[in-house]
Scaffold this motif. Sequence first.
Motif, PDB file in Angstrom:
ATOM      1  N   GLN A 142      -6.556  51.951 -16.113  1.00  0.00           N
ATOM      2  CA  GLN A 142      -5.756  51.226 -17.088  1.00  0.00           C
ATOM      3  C   GLN A 142      -6.537  51.058 -18.394  1.00  0.00           C
ATOM      4  OE1 GLN A 142      -2.374  49.866 -16.739  1.00  0.00           O
ATOM      5  NE2 GLN A 142      -2.501  51.482 -15.193  1.00  0.00           N
ATOM      6  N   LYS A 143      -5.811  50.760 -19.437  1.00  0.00           N
ATOM      7  CA  LYS A 143      -6.425  50.549 -20.744  1.00  0.00           C
ATOM      8  C   LYS A 143      -7.290  49.289 -20.710  1.00  0.00           C
ATOM      9  CE  LYS A 143      -6.253  51.335 -25.382  1.00  0.00           C
ATOM     10  NZ  LYS A 143      -6.556  52.591 -26.067  1.00  0.00           N
ATOM     11  N   THR A 144      -8.497  49.385 -21.238  1.00  0.00           N
ATOM     12  CA  THR A 144      -9.397  48.230 -21.283  1.00  0.00           C
ATOM     13  C   THR A 144      -9.371  47.616 -22.687  1.00  0.00           C
ATOM     14  OG1 THR A 144     -11.242  49.759 -21.701  1.00  0.00           O
ATOM     15  CG2 THR A 144     -10.868  49.060 -19.428  1.00  0.00           C
ATOM     16  N   VAL A 145     -10.230  46.638 -22.937  1.00  0.00           N
ATOM     17  CA  VAL A 145     -10.234  45.956 -24.235  1.00  0.00           C
ATOM     18  C   VAL A 145     -11.474  46.346 -25.029  1.00  0.00           C
ATOM     19  CG1 VAL A 145      -8.874  44.013 -23.404  1.00  0.00           C
ATOM     20  CG2 VAL A 145     -11.374  43.920 -23.258  1.00  0.00           C
ATOM     21  N   PHE A 146     -11.338  46.224 -26.370  1.00  0.00           N
ATOM     22  CA  PHE A 146     -12.450  46.601 -27.236  1.00  0.00           C
ATOM     23  C   PHE A 146     -12.333  45.840 -28.553  1.00  0.00           C
ATOM     24  CE2 PHE A 146     -14.703  49.422 -30.213  1.00  0.00           C
ATOM     25  CZ  PHE A 146     -15.901  49.539 -29.529  1.00  0.00           C
ATOM     26  N   PRO A 147     -13.449  45.370 -29.128  1.00  0.00           N
ATOM     27  CA  PRO A 147     -13.431  44.578 -30.370  1.00  0.00           C
ATOM     28  C   PRO A 147     -13.382  45.449 -31.628  1.00  0.00           C
ATOM     29  CG  PRO A 147     -15.665  44.706 -29.536  1.00  0.00           C
ATOM     30  CD  PRO A 147     -14.796  45.427 -28.541  1.00  0.00           C
ATOM     31  N   PHE A 148     -12.212  45.980 -31.940  1.00  0.00           N
ATOM     32  CA  PHE A 148     -12.080  46.888 -33.084  1.00  0.00           C
ATOM     33  C   PHE A 148     -12.471  46.218 -34.395  1.00  0.00           C
ATOM     34  CE2 PHE A 148      -8.912  48.354 -29.961  1.00  0.00           C
ATOM     35  CZ  PHE A 148      -9.347  49.656 -29.792  1.00  0.00           C
ATOM     36  N   ALA A 149     -12.098  44.959 -34.565  1.00  0.00           N
ATOM     37  CA  ALA A 149     -12.416  44.256 -35.808  1.00  0.00           C
ATOM     38  C   ALA A 149     -13.925  44.151 -36.007  1.00  0.00           C
ATOM     39  CB  ALA A 149     -11.780  42.861 -35.804  1.00  0.00           C
ATOM     40  N   PHE A 150     -14.664  44.017 -34.909  1.00  0.00           N
ATOM     41  CA  PHE A 150     -16.123  43.924 -34.995  1.00  0.00           C
ATOM     42  C   PHE A 150     -16.709  45.232 -35.520  1.00  0.00           C
ATOM     43  CE2 PHE A 150     -20.340  44.521 -33.091  1.00  0.00           C
ATOM     44  CZ  PHE A 150     -20.979  43.369 -33.546  1.00  0.00           C
ATOM     45  N   VAL A 151     -16.188  46.359 -35.013  1.00  0.00           N
ATOM     46  CA  VAL A 151     -16.688  47.669 -35.451  1.00  0.00           C
ATOM     47  C   VAL A 151     -16.442  47.858 -36.939  1.00  0.00           C
ATOM     48  CG1 VAL A 151     -16.502  50.160 -35.128  1.00  0.00           C
ATOM     49  CG2 VAL A 151     -16.276  48.647 -33.173  1.00  0.00           C
ATOM     50  N   ASN A 152     -15.279  47.391 -37.424  1.00  0.00           N
ATOM     51  CA  ASN A 152     -14.969  47.542 -38.844  1.00  0.00           C
ATOM     52  C   ASN A 152     -15.892  46.697 -39.725  1.00  0.00           C
ATOM     53  OD1 ASN A 152     -12.845  49.271 -38.227  1.00  0.00           O
ATOM     54  ND2 ASN A 152     -11.334  47.613 -38.151  1.00  0.00           N
ATOM     55  N   LYS A 153     -16.438  45.614 -39.170  1.00  0.00           N
ATOM     56  CA  LYS A 153     -17.298  44.720 -39.954  1.00  0.00           C
ATOM     57  C   LYS A 153     -18.748  45.191 -40.016  1.00  0.00           C
ATOM     58  CE  LYS A 153     -16.068  40.943 -37.702  1.00  0.00           C
ATOM     59  NZ  LYS A 153     -15.896  39.532 -37.271  1.00  0.00           N
ATOM     60  N   VAL A 154     -19.227  45.802 -38.933  1.00  0.00           N
ATOM     61  CA  VAL A 154     -20.659  46.128 -38.881  1.00  0.00           C
ATOM     62  C   VAL A 154     -20.973  47.389 -39.672  1.00  0.00           C
ATOM     63  CG1 VAL A 154     -20.962  45.041 -36.634  1.00  0.00           C
ATOM     64  CG2 VAL A 154     -20.441  47.479 -36.747  1.00  0.00           C
ATOM     65  N   THR A 155     -22.157  47.419 -40.237  1.00  0.00           N
ATOM     66  CA  THR A 155     -22.632  48.619 -40.932  1.00  0.00           C
ATOM     67  C   THR A 155     -23.572  49.419 -40.041  1.00  0.00           C
ATOM     68  OG1 THR A 155     -24.420  47.301 -41.907  1.00  0.00           O
ATOM     69  CG2 THR A 155     -22.407  47.582 -43.211  1.00  0.00           C
ATOM     70  N   ASN A 156     -24.116  48.770 -39.029  1.00  0.00           N
ATOM     71  CA  ASN A 156     -25.052  49.419 -38.117  1.00  0.00           C
ATOM     72  C   ASN A 156     -24.347  49.792 -36.808  1.00  0.00           C
ATOM     73  OD1 ASN A 156     -27.231  50.330 -36.660  1.00  0.00           O
ATOM     74  ND2 ASN A 156     -28.071  48.279 -36.264  1.00  0.00           N
ATOM     75  N   LEU A 157     -24.063  51.062 -36.632  1.00  0.00           N
ATOM     76  CA  LEU A 157     -23.373  51.517 -35.423  1.00  0.00           C
ATOM     77  C   LEU A 157     -24.302  51.557 -34.212  1.00  0.00           C
ATOM     78  CD1 LEU A 157     -21.090  54.314 -36.907  1.00  0.00           C
ATOM     79  CD2 LEU A 157     -20.370  52.136 -35.926  1.00  0.00           C
ATOM     80  N   ASN A 158     -25.584  51.207 -34.416  1.00  0.00           N
ATOM     81  CA  ASN A 158     -26.531  51.090 -33.302  1.00  0.00           C
ATOM     82  C   ASN A 158     -26.722  49.630 -32.888  1.00  0.00           C
ATOM     83  OD1 ASN A 158     -27.112  53.865 -33.162  1.00  0.00           O
ATOM     84  ND2 ASN A 158     -28.516  53.692 -34.902  1.00  0.00           N
ATOM     85  N   TYR A 159     -25.791  48.784 -33.274  1.00  0.00           N
ATOM     86  CA  TYR A 159     -25.908  47.349 -33.035  1.00  0.00           C
ATOM     87  C   TYR A 159     -26.147  47.033 -31.557  1.00  0.00           C
ATOM     88  CZ  TYR A 159     -24.456  42.482 -32.388  1.00  0.00           C
ATOM     89  OH  TYR A 159     -24.407  41.157 -32.036  1.00  0.00           O
ATOM     90  N   ILE A 160     -27.156  46.171 -31.316  1.00  0.00           N
ATOM     91  CA  ILE A 160     -27.413  45.607 -29.989  1.00  0.00           C
ATOM     92  C   ILE A 160     -27.673  44.117 -30.195  1.00  0.00           C
ATOM     93  CG2 ILE A 160     -28.920  45.581 -27.966  1.00  0.00           C
ATOM     94  CD1 ILE A 160     -29.623  48.499 -28.556  1.00  0.00           C
ATOM     95  N   GLY A 161     -26.894  43.285 -29.515  1.00  0.00           N
ATOM     96  CA  GLY A 161     -27.078  41.857 -29.725  1.00  0.00           C
ATOM     97  C   GLY A 161     -26.020  41.041 -29.013  1.00  0.00           C
ATOM     98  N   ASP A 162     -25.629  39.944 -29.649  1.00  0.00           N
ATOM     99  CA  ASP A 162     -24.643  39.044 -29.059  1.00  0.00           C
ATOM    100  C   ASP A 162     -23.291  39.734 -28.912  1.00  0.00           C
ATOM    101  OD1 ASP A 162     -26.538  37.046 -28.976  1.00  0.00           O
ATOM    102  OD2 ASP A 162     -25.921  36.159 -30.891  1.00  0.00           O
ATOM    103  N   CYS A 163     -22.540  39.274 -27.938  1.00  0.00           N
ATOM    104  CA  CYS A 163     -21.199  39.806 -27.706  1.00  0.00           C
ATOM    105  C   CYS A 163     -20.290  39.436 -28.884  1.00  0.00           C
ATOM    106  CB  CYS A 163     -20.656  39.223 -26.415  1.00  0.00           C
ATOM    107  SG  CYS A 163     -19.138  39.974 -25.865  1.00  0.00           S
ATOM    108  N   PRO A 164     -19.407  40.348 -29.330  1.00  0.00           N
ATOM    109  CA  PRO A 164     -18.471  40.030 -30.414  1.00  0.00           C
ATOM    110  C   PRO A 164     -17.634  38.795 -30.096  1.00  0.00           C
ATOM    111  CG  PRO A 164     -18.464  42.375 -29.957  1.00  0.00           C
ATOM    112  CD  PRO A 164     -19.293  41.743 -28.888  1.00  0.00           C
ATOM    113  N   LYS A 165     -17.089  38.178 -31.137  1.00  0.00           N
ATOM    114  CA  LYS A 165     -16.314  36.952 -30.984  1.00  0.00           C
ATOM    115  C   LYS A 165     -14.911  37.255 -30.443  1.00  0.00           C
ATOM    116  CE  LYS A 165     -18.769  34.604 -34.731  1.00  0.00           C
ATOM    117  NZ  LYS A 165     -18.622  33.961 -36.069  1.00  0.00           N
ATOM    118  N   PHE A 166     -14.278  36.219 -29.959  1.00  0.00           N
ATOM    119  CA  PHE A 166     -12.930  36.337 -29.380  1.00  0.00           C
ATOM    120  C   PHE A 166     -11.942  36.942 -30.380  1.00  0.00           C
ATOM    121  CE2 PHE A 166      -8.793  34.205 -28.392  1.00  0.00           C
ATOM    122  CZ  PHE A 166      -8.525  34.892 -27.214  1.00  0.00           C
TER     123      PHE A 166
END
Length: 529
Positions: free
Chosen positions: A142-166
């Motif tokens: 089944q389709k899972t979930v993903f924080p698309f808005a977070f990806v649009n905000k970050v400039t570093n696609l190698n981001y490792i850190g806190d989980c994106p916000k709700f």
Amino acid sequence: IETKLLEDGSMMPYCICICIPANIEMNNYAHSTLDKISFYVSTDYQNSDQMLEEAMKYLMQPKFSRYKVYVHNFSHFDAIFLFRIITKLTSKVKPIIRNSKIIVCRVYYGKNDKNYITFVDSYLLLPSSLRKLAQQFGVPQQKTVFPFAFVNKVTNLNYIGDCPKFEDFPRDSLTLQEYNDYIAQYLKEGQWNLRNESIKYCMEDCISLHQVIFKFGVEILDMFQYDISRSPTLPSLALGIYRSNFLQKEFKIPIITGHTYSDLVQGYLGGHVDVYYPVSDKNKKVYHYDVNSLYPYVMANFPMPVGTPIYFEGDICKTDPDAFGFFFVTIQAPDDILCPILLTKRNNVSIAPKGTWKGMYFSEELYNAEKYGYKFEVEYGYLFEKSKNVSIFKEYVNYLYSLKKKSNSKDSRYTISKLLMNSLYGRFGMSPVMEIHEVISSFDSQFWLSDKDIINVIDLCNGKELVSFLEQTNNSSKKVNISIGIAMAITAYARIHMSQYLNLPNCKVYYTDTDSVFLDKPKIWLVKN
């Protein structure tokens, strides 16, 4: 293909996942062996172009020759970035594009271009979101979930850190409790890794798409003995199933092209959509009624225009009041009609006017309009035969409607029956004018522009251009298998059916929309009147 939104409004592909079925288990497709590979910008490649180029090179191997590559929602010209990469790698690309949508794109490669793969948009075959399709077909992935808005905000696609916000996740994709469970999972596993999560999400989408298409193909093969790979779109699939399973020799559906098509298409109108009162009176109830499968209903119950069309001039109705076909007429609408029922087009917009105008109409719609006070005079037109078996689509519709009734709404066959019932009629209304598309060098384009009926030229920014032009020949027309009269009759019969609700005595109509109407009277009043 996963993309992120850039500040200038453009989309940048940053992750690609590919699943290749290596071993299909017909009775257990969920556990079929899939070769999986992913491509990711930043950690693996310097930019999107390099990533796309490597992904295309992977697909353009001899072992994948004659494979079909399904990409969900590929058809719009947003996919033009792939053209730029593909045409950089090969000189022979054959796209089929209609109404600015890429229907099919065949890519040739290898020595003497003997190998090829074909890109197909699975959305044109199954027009729904992948999330809905996975649910409707009940596939394991089944389709899972993903924080698309977070990806649009970050400039570093190698981001490792806190989980994106709700709020970074799509609205309604998960509850707050599910989000808390999601966070808890990463507190156990460690930090949240954008690269890993993007590839995981993209790959799961790919697996889900494979499972949906495979199950869809097995179901269609089982019910109709028809291979879905023969049809790139849902309307072409519906036509293929109809022709191979339900079309009888005596139906005599005419192929209509050339001048006859140009005449008739003037009267090809869609559903009647009008707002009469945008709001109701205070404390006044509004009753909304929707017709159950309107287009399939008229397809199954009314005679269709078949046989060879016969051109005539003059008012045929004076000698034959029951003439059946399509007439170019002068219309006079009644002055006192509250909700006009005959449509015409102005500036490519359908309107239902009062007054006098000219247009091409289906004879049965004109005869119906007479009951409401319309007057018309015929100038010329085309006579057709009435299909003898009442409707040439009765068996097709009845089979699918019965399948729908017997199936649970969450059953894949319920979805298939709805899709096929509502997709056939429009295929008959396709234009016979073919758009031809060629990828040529920018140097050669000046010669093309001089002797072709050019529609569009797109610079692929690699020394090549995608040139689109019109070509209408007898050979290309025969390939289309269209009969505009069929599509016109079906939409006209639907408008005839809805017209009975628009001018009921002492009944206020707020709004009508193809197969629905909003009234100020309940159903029991409608039955009595």
